[in-house]
Motif scaffolding. Structure first.
Motif, PDB file in Angstrom:
ATOM      1  N   ARG A  72       0.882  -1.168   0.000  1.00 51.86           N
ATOM      2  CA  ARG A  72       0.000   0.000   0.000  1.00 51.86           C
ATOM      3  C   ARG A  72       0.922   1.220   0.000  1.00 51.86           C
ATOM      4  O   ARG A  72       1.706   1.404   0.921  1.00 51.86           O
ATOM      5  N   TYR A  94      -6.586   7.012  12.335  1.00 53.36           N
ATOM      6  CA  TYR A  94      -5.451   7.000  11.408  1.00 53.36           C
ATOM      7  C   TYR A  94      -5.947   7.504  10.068  1.00 53.36           C
ATOM      8  O   TYR A  94      -7.012   7.064   9.611  1.00 53.36           O
ATOM      9  N   HIS A 109      -6.192  -8.087   0.809  1.00 45.93           N
ATOM     10  CA  HIS A 109      -5.985  -8.513   2.186  1.00 45.93           C
ATOM     11  C   HIS A 109      -7.232  -8.191   2.996  1.00 45.93           C
ATOM     12  O   HIS A 109      -8.135  -7.507   2.522  1.00 45.93           O
ATOM     13  N   ASP A 164      -7.272   7.361   3.122  1.00 45.59           N
ATOM     14  CA  ASP A 164      -7.651   6.193   3.926  1.00 45.59           C
ATOM     15  C   ASP A 164      -7.930   6.658   5.342  1.00 45.59           C
ATOM     16  O   ASP A 164      -7.162   7.442   5.903  1.00 45.59           O
TER      17      ASP A 164
HETATM   18  O1  GTQ Z   1      -5.591   0.172   1.570  1.00 42.64           O
HETATM   19  O2  GTQ Z   1      -5.798  -1.613   2.743  1.00 42.64           O
HETATM   20  O3  GTQ Z   1      -3.546   3.495   4.650  1.00 42.64           O
HETATM   21  O4  GTQ Z   1      -4.433  -1.863   4.918  1.00 42.64           O
HETATM   22  C1  GTQ Z   1      -3.304   1.462   5.807  1.00 42.64           C
HETATM   23  C2  GTQ Z   1      -3.537   0.105   5.877  1.00 42.64           C
HETATM   24  C3  GTQ Z   1      -4.421   1.532   3.684  1.00 42.64           C
HETATM   25  C4  GTQ Z   1      -5.396  -0.470   2.604  1.00 42.64           C
HETATM   26  C5  GTQ Z   1      -3.756   2.167   4.724  1.00 42.64           C
HETATM   27  C6  GTQ Z   1      -4.208  -0.532   4.855  1.00 42.64           C
HETATM   28  C7  GTQ Z   1      -4.652   0.188   3.742  1.00 42.64           C
END
Ligand code: GTQ
Length: 347
Positions: A72, A94, A109, A164
Motif C-alpha cells: 500500500r 489513522y 488482504h 484512507d
Molecule cells: O488500503 O488496505 O492506509 O491496509 C493502511 C492500511 C491503507 C489499505 C492504509 C491498509 C490500507
C-alpha cells in the motif's frame, strides 16, 4: 480538591529503586495525569495538512517505490502532538493518502481494523470488497470493514489518490491488529449494491428475514454525487441549522462502521458555524470549497482536498469563503457511544 498529589522525587531514592526492582510504581504522582479534573487533557494537536504539500511527495513515492514492494503506497498524517512517526491523526483515527498509478493493483488482504476511503483525485480507480467492484469517483466514501477482503485497482490514465481512514490506533493499542493476505479477487459481474439493492434512500430489499438476514455491511459505497445533492436539498428546505448528514447502514440506521463515524457537511458561504463541543475527536476532509476553521483559538485556512484534525472537546468555528463548502467529518462518536461516554457540551 488538590491538583498536586505528591511527587516521585520526594520519595527516598532507595524506596524508588526498590519499587522499580519489583516492577511496581506509586499511583499518586501520576493520578492527575490519567484522571484530570472535569475533562480529558488531549495529546492531539489540531493541524491542517495542505494537499498541495502532500501531493508532490506522494507522487514522488510513486517513482521511488513500486507498489509491489510497498503493498500500500501511503503517506500517513502524523499528529504534531505525538511527534515523528506517530500513526495517528487523533487518539483513535489513522488517516493516510494513498497513491495508485495507472495499471497498478494493490493486492487483496483483510484485517481486523476497519477502513474507509474518500476519493481525492483521479478517475478509473476501484476497490473490490468481498467480490463487489466499487468504482471510485471523486468524493465517494468506500467502506472496507474489518474482516472484509479488499484490493485496489486502477484502469484510468492518470494517478489516483484517496484518503484512507482506519481505526488502526485503537486496534493496535488493543493488540488486536493483524492482516491476512490473498491474491486479487475476481469481481462479480454486476454493479455494486449502491446501484442495485440500495438505489434510493429509504428503500431496502424485501427479504425473508428468518432465512436471509441482511448483511452486516449492506452498502460499501456512498457516491458523492448523491450526498452532495442531498446536502443541497437539506440546506434549502431544512431547519436552517447545521447542514450535516450521517453515513449510515441502510438496513439498521447505525453508523456505517462500528467505531468510526462519517458525517457529510455543507457550510453555507460566509456563514459561521459553531458546533457543540464533542467528546469525539475528528478529522475533516475538504471535498470542495475553501474557508477557515478556528480550533481552540487557532485559525487554520483550508481549501479543497486538505485535511484538518481536531482533538476531543475542541471549540470549533467553521467559515466557508467565496462559495458553499463541502466537507466530510471522520470521527469516533460511534465508538464512544458504544462505550457509553459520548458527550456534547455547550460552549
Ligand atoms: O488500503 O488496505 O492506509 O491496509 C493502511 C492500511 C491503507 C489499505 C492504509 C491498509 C490500507
Amino acid at each position: 480538591m488538590s491538583t498536586q498529589l505528591g511527587t516521585l522525587e520526594e520519595l527516598p531514592q532507595e524506596y524508588r529503586d526498590a519499587m522499580s526492582q519489583i516492577a511496581v510504581a506509586p499511583l499518586w504522582p501520576q493520578m492527575r495525569k490519567v484522571l484530570p479534573h472535569d475533562a480529558p487533557m488531549p495529546v492531539t494537536q489540531a493541524h491542517c495538512w495542505a494537499f498541495s504539500d502532500i501531493r508532490p511527495l506522494l507522487l514522488r513515492a510513486g517513482e521511488l517505490t513500486p507498489v509491489e514492494k510497498a503493498e500500500r503506497r501511503v503517506l500517513f498524517l502524523v499528529d504534531p502532538g505525538r511527534g515523528a512517526g506517530a500513526m495517528q491523526a487523533t487518539s483513535t483515527i489513522y488517516v493516510g493518502m494513498q497513491l495508485l498509478l495507472p495499471g497498478e493493483t494493490a493486492p487483496a488482504h483483510k484485517h481486523t481494523p476497519s477502513a474507509a476511503r474518500i476519493v481525492v483525485e483521479g478517475e478509473g480507480g476501484y476497490t473490490v470488497v468481498d467480490g463487489d467492484r466499487l468504482p471510485m469517483e471523486a468524493g465517494d466514501l468506500i467502506l472496507t470493514p474489518g474482516g472484509c477482503w479488499h484490493d485496489h485497482g486502477h484502469c484510468g490514465s492518470k494517478p489516483v489518490i484517496w484518503l484512507d481512514a482506519l481505526d488502526l490506533p485503537l486496534f493496535y493499542y488493543l493488540e488486536a491488529s493483524y492482516a491476512v493476505e490473498a491474491p486479487l479477487q475476481t469481481p462479480r459481474n454486476r454493479p455494486d449494491p449502491s446501484e442495485v439493492e440500495y438505489r434510493a434512500a429509504g428503500l431496502a430489499p424485501a427479504r425473508r428475514r428468518d432465512i436471509a438476514p441482511p448483511p452486516s455491511y449492506p452498502m460499501m459505497r456512498f457516491p458523492w454525487k448523491r450526498t452532495e445533492q442531498a446536502l443541497r436539498e437539506y440546506a434549502r428546505h431544512g431547519d436552517n441549522g447545521i447542514v450535516e448528514l450521517d453515513y449510515i447502514n441502510p438496513e439498521t440506521g447505525a453508523s456505517c462502521l462500528p467505531t468510526l463515524g462519517f458525517t457529510a457537511m455543507m457550510l453555507r458561504q460566509g456563514k459561521s458555524v459553531k458546533p457543540v463541543r464533542r467528546s469525539a475527536s475528528a478529522v475533516f476532509h475538504v471535498i470542495a470549497g475553501k474557508g477557515h476553521s478556528t480550533i481552540n483559538g487557532k485559525r487554520h485556512d483550508w481549501s479543497a482536498k486538505d485535511v484538518i484534525s481536531a482533538p476531543v472537546f475542541a471549540a470549533i468555528d467553521h467559515v466557508a469563503e467565496g462559495d458553499d463548502a463541502f466537507l466530510i467529518r471522520i470521527h469516533d462518536a460511534p465508538l464512544q457511544e458504544k462505550l457509553g461516554f459520548y458527550e456534547e457540551r455547550n460552549r
